[in-house]
Design an enzyme around this catalytic site. Structure first.
Site, PDB file in Angstrom:
ATOM      1  N   GLY A 112       0.804  -1.219   0.000  1.00  0.00           N
ATOM      2  CA  GLY A 112       0.000   0.000   0.000  1.00  0.00           C
ATOM      3  C   GLY A 112       0.831   1.260   0.000  1.00  0.00           C
ATOM      4  N   SER A 147      -0.334  -7.594  -8.823  1.00  0.00           N
ATOM      5  CA  SER A 147       0.927  -8.339  -8.745  1.00  0.00           C
ATOM      6  C   SER A 147       2.085  -7.378  -8.945  1.00  0.00           C
ATOM      7  CB  SER A 147       0.967  -9.433  -9.809  1.00  0.00           C
ATOM      8  OG  SER A 147       2.171 -10.167  -9.736  1.00  0.00           O
ATOM      9  N   LYS A 153      -6.330 -13.146 -10.625  1.00  0.00           N
ATOM     10  CA  LYS A 153      -5.154 -13.078  -9.753  1.00  0.00           C
ATOM     11  C   LYS A 153      -4.977 -14.375  -8.975  1.00  0.00           C
ATOM     12  CE  LYS A 153      -1.705 -11.010  -7.617  1.00  0.00           C
ATOM     13  NZ  LYS A 153      -1.538 -11.640  -6.316  1.00  0.00           N
ATOM     14  N   GLU A 209       2.016 -19.326 -10.271  1.00  0.00           N
ATOM     15  CA  GLU A 209       3.265 -18.910  -9.614  1.00  0.00           C
ATOM     16  C   GLU A 209       3.777 -19.995  -8.677  1.00  0.00           C
ATOM     17  OE1 GLU A 209       3.762 -15.848  -6.063  1.00  0.00           O
ATOM     18  OE2 GLU A 209       3.349 -14.799  -7.947  1.00  0.00           O
TER      19      GLU A 209
END
Length: 304
Positions: free
Chosen positions: A12, A120, A172, A179
């Site tokens: 953030g 990401s 995602k 991943e």
């Protein structure tokens, strides 16, 4: 354009900084004093309450949530009564897409828009830009496009409106499942080379060679090469791998949709396995081999 950023942790705070650099005025909120102080050092305004954040933003407001998925509900509980019709909430964290569908319904009850944005980029996003998978109403996403263009690696790439609400976090989720599989394959390959002591392979050298022209080149390989250069034996790193939930959700979705996903599933199970000290599973295997074949049992060093 102005934005309120809720959650000033590593992601953030970096996103707020990138937005500010790109001409977006950001006001941040985080319950932690240290988190607020860090962004203030970078010239970003930070307030001490959600009410102060809402009051600081011009209507219609745009509020970006960059908080752990487990606290999104509580954050919406506190935030929605403060917002006005036509305001928009963006959830840019790693929420389960089914939760995002429910969050969108809750926002709609307050006539507040909702966008789910799979994000990401990790700690490198400030420098390199973020990959953004965005779900929501097309008109709302179009109005928010200046934000996405600043956050992405470039205005014309690295971000996309992928579908209705839920599609961003679903994309995602699958991204993170892939991943898991890629990371597991790299880890196993390097472990195999490390075990071949006859050749005394320089793993950092091999990784660097693979980075150029190889079909397995990737950013994960770039990061692996850097890690091996700085710490060839991986000294001081415990064999314990966390998972943040997306792999589990991906496997669950694959089962529900009857889609075989053995690599992603096994990579998740390997992460769970990494957390076992003195694994009962492995001790049970040794006991069975001894029972049916008389194979020797290696004594434990942990006591009787």
């Amino acid at each position: 354009m102005e934005l309120g950023m809720i959650g000033l942790g590593r992601m953030g705070a970096n996103m707020a900084q990138r937005l500010q650099r790109g001409g977006i005025t950001v006001t941040g909120f985080d319950p932690g004093d240290e988190a607020r102080a860090r962004v203030q050092e970078n010239g970003i305004a930070a307030v001490e309450s959600l009410q102060a954040l809402v009051q600081a933003l011009p209507a219609p407001r745009v509020v970006w949530l960059m908080v752990p998925s487990k606290v999104v509900d509580a954050t919406l509980d506190a935030l929605l009564p403060l917002l006005s019709p036509q305001d928009v909430v963006i959830d840019g964290g790693n929420s389960w897409y089914r939760d995002s569908l429910q969050h969108a319904s809750r926002c709609a009850e307050h006539h507040v828009g909702f966008v789910d944005c799979g994000t990401s980029g990790g700690v490198w996003g400030l420098q390199e830009g973020y990959c953004l998978m965005i779900g929501g109403d097309a008109a709302v996403v179009a109005e928010l496009s200046p934000l996405f263009k600043v956050l992405a690696p470039a205005a014309d790439r690295g971000w996309a409106h992928v579908g209705p609400v839920g599609a961003g976090h679903f994309s995602k989720m699958v991204h993170n499942g892939i991943e898991y599989g890629m990371m597991q394959a790299y880890a196993e390959g390097f472990a195999l080379m490390q075990k071949k002591v006859d050749f005394n392979l320089d793993l950092a050298q091999v990784a660097d060679v693979w980075r150029h022209g190889s079909v397995v080149r990737s950013w994960l390989l770039d990061l692996s090469a850097d890690a091996l250069k700085s710490n060839p034996s991986l000294a001081g790193i415990a064999p314990y791998v966390e998972d943040s939930g997306e792999g589990r959700w991906t496997v669950s979705e694959a089962i529900e949709l009857d889609v075989p996903a053995p690599v992603i599933t096994l990579s998740l199970l390997e992460r769970l396995r990494s957390r076992e000290d003195n694994s009962f599973t492995d001790r049970m295997l040794a006991a069975m081999r001894n029972e049916f074949g008389g194979h020797a049992i290696k004594p434990s060093g942990d006591g009787p």
